[in-house]
Design a protein around this motif. Structure first.
Motif, PDB file in Angstrom:
ATOM      1  N   LEU A  63       1.094  -0.903   0.110  1.00  0.00           N
ATOM      2  CA  LEU A  63      -0.215  -0.351   0.037  1.00  0.00           C
ATOM      3  C   LEU A  63       0.979   1.453  -0.023  1.00  0.00           C
ATOM      4  CD1 LEU A  63      -2.793   1.321   0.133  1.00  0.00           C
ATOM      5  CD2 LEU A  63      -2.377   0.846   2.734  1.00  0.00           C
ATOM      6  N   PHE A  64       0.400   2.158  -1.291  1.00  0.00           N
ATOM      7  CA  PHE A  64       1.671   3.567  -1.091  1.00  0.00           C
ATOM      8  C   PHE A  64       0.535   4.029  -0.629  1.00  0.00           C
ATOM      9  CE2 PHE A  64       3.700   6.442  -4.052  1.00  0.00           C
ATOM     10  CZ  PHE A  64       4.112   7.447  -3.033  1.00  0.00           C
ATOM     11  N   ILE A  65      -0.037   5.179   0.032  1.00  0.00           N
ATOM     12  CA  ILE A  65      -0.784   6.376   0.130  1.00  0.00           C
ATOM     13  C   ILE A  65       0.244   7.845  -0.065  1.00  0.00           C
ATOM     14  CG2 ILE A  65      -2.061   7.365   2.392  1.00  0.00           C
ATOM     15  CD1 ILE A  65      -2.211   4.874   3.999  1.00  0.00           C
ATOM     16  N   GLU A  66      -0.108   8.623  -0.525  1.00  0.00           N
ATOM     17  CA  GLU A  66       0.189  10.107  -0.637  1.00  0.00           C
ATOM     18  C   GLU A  66      -0.392  10.880  -0.601  1.00  0.00           C
ATOM     19  OE1 GLU A  66       2.286  10.127  -5.596  1.00  0.00           O
ATOM     20  OE2 GLU A  66       0.682   8.276  -5.978  1.00  0.00           O
ATOM     21  N   ASN A  67      -0.387  11.723   0.099  1.00  0.00           N
ATOM     22  CA  ASN A  67      -0.464  13.600   0.598  1.00  0.00           C
ATOM     23  C   ASN A  67      -1.013  14.126  -0.028  1.00  0.00           C
ATOM     24  OD1 ASN A  67      -1.194  11.520   3.431  1.00  0.00           O
ATOM     25  ND2 ASN A  67       0.913  12.721   4.275  1.00  0.00           N
ATOM     26  N   GLU A  68      -1.417  14.779  -0.662  1.00  0.00           N
ATOM     27  CA  GLU A  68      -2.161  15.925  -1.057  1.00  0.00           C
ATOM     28  C   GLU A  68      -1.566  17.569  -1.019  1.00  0.00           C
ATOM     29  OE1 GLU A  68      -5.872  15.939  -2.239  1.00  0.00           O
ATOM     30  OE2 GLU A  68      -6.000  13.522  -3.190  1.00  0.00           O
ATOM     31  N   THR A  69      -1.278  17.405   0.338  1.00  0.00           N
ATOM     32  CA  THR A  69      -0.916  18.410   1.038  1.00  0.00           C
ATOM     33  C   THR A  69       0.500  18.073   2.513  1.00  0.00           C
ATOM     34  OG1 THR A  69      -2.563  18.267   3.047  1.00  0.00           O
ATOM     35  CG2 THR A  69      -2.434  19.796   1.157  1.00  0.00           C
ATOM     36  N   ASN A  70       1.538  18.716   3.206  1.00  0.00           N
ATOM     37  CA  ASN A  70       1.803  18.328   3.664  1.00  0.00           C
ATOM     38  C   ASN A  70       1.204  18.447   5.020  1.00  0.00           C
ATOM     39  OD1 ASN A  70       4.223  19.304   5.784  1.00  0.00           O
ATOM     40  ND2 ASN A  70       5.243  17.787   4.527  1.00  0.00           N
ATOM     41  N   LEU A  71       0.861  17.219   5.716  1.00  0.00           N
ATOM     42  CA  LEU A  71       0.703  17.195   7.217  1.00  0.00           C
ATOM     43  C   LEU A  71       1.549  17.279   8.004  1.00  0.00           C
ATOM     44  CD1 LEU A  71      -1.770  14.402   5.383  1.00  0.00           C
ATOM     45  CD2 LEU A  71      -2.637  16.618   5.963  1.00  0.00           C
ATOM     46  N   GLY A  72       2.414  17.214   8.350  1.00  0.00           N
ATOM     47  CA  GLY A  72       3.657  16.383   9.130  1.00  0.00           C
ATOM     48  C   GLY A  72       3.644  15.151   9.901  1.00  0.00           C
ATOM     49  N   SER A  73       3.887  14.979  10.331  1.00  0.00           N
ATOM     50  CA  SER A  73       4.523  13.879  10.547  1.00  0.00           C
ATOM     51  C   SER A  73       3.398  12.473  11.177  1.00  0.00           C
ATOM     52  CB  SER A  73       6.023  13.098  10.981  1.00  0.00           C
ATOM     53  OG  SER A  73       6.105  14.050  12.812  1.00  0.00           O
ATOM     54  N   THR A  74       3.029  13.079  12.541  1.00  0.00           N
ATOM     55  CA  THR A  74       2.192  13.243  13.592  1.00  0.00           C
ATOM     56  C   THR A  74       0.718  12.007  12.687  1.00  0.00           C
ATOM     57  OG1 THR A  74       0.799  14.677  13.732  1.00  0.00           O
ATOM     58  CG2 THR A  74       2.696  13.695  15.325  1.00  0.00           C
ATOM     59  N   LYS A  75       0.061  13.335  12.152  1.00  0.00           N
ATOM     60  CA  LYS A  75      -0.825  13.036  11.193  1.00  0.00           C
ATOM     61  C   LYS A  75      -0.908  11.808   9.942  1.00  0.00           C
ATOM     62  CE  LYS A  75      -3.072  17.520  11.879  1.00  0.00           C
ATOM     63  NZ  LYS A  75      -3.743  18.696  11.358  1.00  0.00           N
ATOM     64  N   SER A  76       0.395  12.137   9.388  1.00  0.00           N
ATOM     65  CA  SER A  76       0.960  10.891   8.380  1.00  0.00           C
ATOM     66  C   SER A  76       0.628   9.488   8.611  1.00  0.00           C
ATOM     67  CB  SER A  76       2.171  11.591   7.643  1.00  0.00           C
ATOM     68  OG  SER A  76       2.102  12.624   6.127  1.00  0.00           O
ATOM     69  N   PHE A  77       1.137   9.548  10.060  1.00  0.00           N
ATOM     70  CA  PHE A  77       1.450   8.618  10.528  1.00  0.00           C
ATOM     71  C   PHE A  77       0.343   7.805  10.694  1.00  0.00           C
ATOM     72  CE2 PHE A  77       2.103   5.944  13.801  1.00  0.00           C
ATOM     73  CZ  PHE A  77       2.525   4.023  14.236  1.00  0.00           C
ATOM     74  N   ASN A  78      -1.045   8.477  11.903  1.00  0.00           N
ATOM     75  CA  ASN A  78      -2.276   8.096  12.125  1.00  0.00           C
ATOM     76  C   ASN A  78      -2.532   8.120  11.230  1.00  0.00           C
ATOM     77  OD1 ASN A  78      -1.584   8.378  14.724  1.00  0.00           O
ATOM     78  ND2 ASN A  78      -2.559  10.335  14.769  1.00  0.00           N
ATOM     79  N   LYS A  79      -2.557   8.530   9.878  1.00  0.00           N
ATOM     80  CA  LYS A  79      -3.930   8.465   8.753  1.00  0.00           C
ATOM     81  C   LYS A  79      -3.183   6.810   8.468  1.00  0.00           C
ATOM     82  CE  LYS A  79      -4.416  10.123   3.942  1.00  0.00           C
ATOM     83  NZ  LYS A  79      -3.583  11.298   2.862  1.00  0.00           N
ATOM     84  N   ALA A  80      -1.664   6.554   8.263  1.00  0.00           N
ATOM     85  CA  ALA A  80      -1.731   5.329   7.290  1.00  0.00           C
ATOM     86  C   ALA A  80      -1.563   4.161   8.941  1.00  0.00           C
ATOM     87  CB  ALA A  80       0.259   5.060   7.954  1.00  0.00           C
ATOM     88  N   LEU A  81      -1.958   4.322  10.062  1.00  0.00           N
ATOM     89  CA  LEU A  81      -1.668   3.603  10.993  1.00  0.00           C
ATOM     90  C   LEU A  81      -3.724   3.017  10.956  1.00  0.00           C
ATOM     91  CD1 LEU A  81      -0.723   1.964  14.161  1.00  0.00           C
ATOM     92  CD2 LEU A  81      -2.443   4.035  14.886  1.00  0.00           C
ATOM     93  N   ARG A  82      -4.530   3.934   9.951  1.00  0.00           N
ATOM     94  CA  ARG A  82      -5.733   2.998  10.086  1.00  0.00           C
ATOM     95  C   ARG A  82      -6.534   1.727   9.076  1.00  0.00           C
ATOM     96  NH1 ARG A  82      -6.514   8.854  10.749  1.00  0.00           N
ATOM     97  NH2 ARG A  82      -5.796   9.663   9.411  1.00  0.00           N
ATOM     98  N   HIS A  83      -4.735   1.821   8.505  1.00  0.00           N
ATOM     99  CA  HIS A  83      -4.725   0.776   7.315  1.00  0.00           C
ATOM    100  C   HIS A  83      -3.911  -0.125   8.015  1.00  0.00           C
ATOM    101  CE1 HIS A  83      -6.028   2.816   4.052  1.00  0.00           C
ATOM    102  NE2 HIS A  83      -5.667   4.218   4.824  1.00  0.00           N
ATOM    103  N   ALA A  84      -3.078  -0.728   9.229  1.00  0.00           N
ATOM    104  CA  ALA A  84      -2.653  -1.435   9.264  1.00  0.00           C
ATOM    105  C   ALA A  84      -2.996  -2.606   9.629  1.00  0.00           C
ATOM    106  CB  ALA A  84      -1.257  -0.735  10.594  1.00  0.00           C
ATOM    107  N   LYS A  85      -2.759  -3.780   9.470  1.00  0.00           N
ATOM    108  CA  LYS A  85      -3.805  -5.246   9.879  1.00  0.00           C
ATOM    109  C   LYS A  85      -2.398  -6.156  10.595  1.00  0.00           C
ATOM    110  CE  LYS A  85      -5.427  -5.972   4.459  1.00  0.00           C
ATOM    111  NZ  LYS A  85      -5.162  -4.686   4.485  1.00  0.00           N
ATOM    112  N   GLY A  86      -1.318  -5.269  11.120  1.00  0.00           N
ATOM    113  CA  GLY A  86      -0.650  -6.179  11.800  1.00  0.00           C
ATOM    114  C   GLY A  86      -1.314  -6.003  13.792  1.00  0.00           C
ATOM    115  N   ASN A  87      -0.393  -7.175  14.422  1.00  0.00           N
ATOM    116  CA  ASN A  87      -0.283  -7.144  16.026  1.00  0.00           C
ATOM    117  C   ASN A  87       0.310  -6.452  16.585  1.00  0.00           C
ATOM    118  OD1 ASN A  87      -0.937  -9.926  14.847  1.00  0.00           O
ATOM    119  ND2 ASN A  87      -2.673  -9.314  16.014  1.00  0.00           N
ATOM    120  N   PHE A  88       1.777  -5.737  15.429  1.00  0.00           N
ATOM    121  CA  PHE A  88       2.692  -4.740  16.383  1.00  0.00           C
ATOM    122  C   PHE A  88       2.777  -3.654  15.229  1.00  0.00           C
ATOM    123  CE2 PHE A  88       3.492  -9.044  17.978  1.00  0.00           C
ATOM    124  CZ  PHE A  88       2.763  -8.618  19.544  1.00  0.00           C
TER     125      PHE A  88
END
Length: 300
Positions: A63-88
């Motif tokens: 999965l590759f997510i491309e932000n349309e604006t610069n969100l910063g590290s905290t928002k970007s990580f949380n955005k990706a985290l919502r797609h995470a299927k892992g236990n860790f």
């Protein structure tokens, strides 16, 4: 029975075109087979996205997510985290390099830990230059590359709130349930790790792996360099975030010992505010220290 827990590695990219392929390859070449990779580009202004897309030709399942604006590290990580299927979860900057056995050592630590409420494992890190040359180790080591000083484990809350080198953030693996419980990174902050470790260590145990788990690249544009710049707007935002984090930590404190411990952190930040000519922030810290000393006196 071998552990088959899925591990999600979230690779956050911002202007990492020179380093990203090496970083991504270190993630896919882990000796632990159950790894999910999520890449998110935070609206890079260089050729990072083009490099990633070319690399993904051979890895179309990622999965590759491309932000349309610069969100910063905290928002970007949380955005990706919502797609995470892992236990860790591993938070990997796309200029850093995982050791080939990083994930397997971390999973083994979770399997064999003595702590019943383990939420995070972390290890040591080799710091390298932009050209990949050795610089130093995050925690000093001896000839066997084992740490000279015993690192904090178990309930490390007191260590985290009082000291600046209690945990090496980039070498950590976090249970997904911990992120879910804490609702990810605080998106109101300019950086993420200190706040997460404070909130996580208040509720969960930590364990340490005495091994080099990752190479962290020291570059001139790294976020860490901005903590120490004078009269710089980004520096002011980052150091103001630290002030907000300390306020949050004070609210989490339960004992007089913890209230005293955080004074050490406040004193360090006061010196930093002075050195960076951030006198408004320095004044805020002075007021915060006064309030904290009053709290220590009146609380039993």
């Amino acid at each position: 029975m071998p552990d088959k827990s899925l591990v999600t590695i979230i690779c956050l990219c911002y202007n990492h075109e020179r380093f990203i392929v090496e970083s991504l390859m270190s993630a896919v070449n882990q000796d632990y087979p159950y790894v999910e990779l999520i890449i998110i580009d935070d609206f890079s202004t260089d050729n990072s996205r083009k490099v990633i897309k070319n690399w993904l030709i051979n890895y179309p399942e990622i999965l590759f997510i491309e932000n349309e604006t610069n969100l910063g590290s905290t928002k970007s990580f949380n955005k990706a985290l919502r797609h995470a299927k892992g236990n860790f979860i591993i938070d990997l900057a796309c200029d850093d390099i995982l050791a080939v056995n990083c994930v397997s050592l971390q999973i083994k630590a979770f399997q064999k830990t003595q702590y019943k409420n383990l939420g995070v494992v972390y290890g040591n890190t080799e710091l390298i230059t932009e050209n990949g040359e050795f610089n130093s180790y995050y925690f000093p080591v001896g000839s066997s590359k084992k740490t000279i000083e015993t690192r904090a484990a178990g309930d490390i809350y007191l260590s985290v709130i009082s000291g600046g080198n209690s945990i090496c953030s980039v070498s950590s693996m976090v249970k997904k349930s911990v992120f879910d419980d804490l609702q990810g990174y605080d998106e109101n902050l300019a950086y993420e790790d200190l706040d997460l470790w404070i909130r996580a260590s208040r509720k969960y145990d930590f364990d340490f792996i005495d091994a080099i788990l990752i190479q962290k690249r020291i570059v001139s544009t790294s976020q860490g360099t901005y903590f120490f710049l004078k009269n710089d707007e980004r520096s002011r935002k980052i150091n103001h975030s630290t002030y907000l984090i300390i306020q949050k930590a004070i609210a989490l404190n339960r004992t007089k010992e913890e209230h005293k411990a955080i004074l050490k952190r406040i004193h360090f930040e006061m010196i930093l505010a002075f050195k960076t000519s951030n006198f408004k922030l320095l004044f805020r810290y002075i007021l915060l220290e006064i309030k904290q000393r009053i709290r220590i006196i009146i609380e039993r």
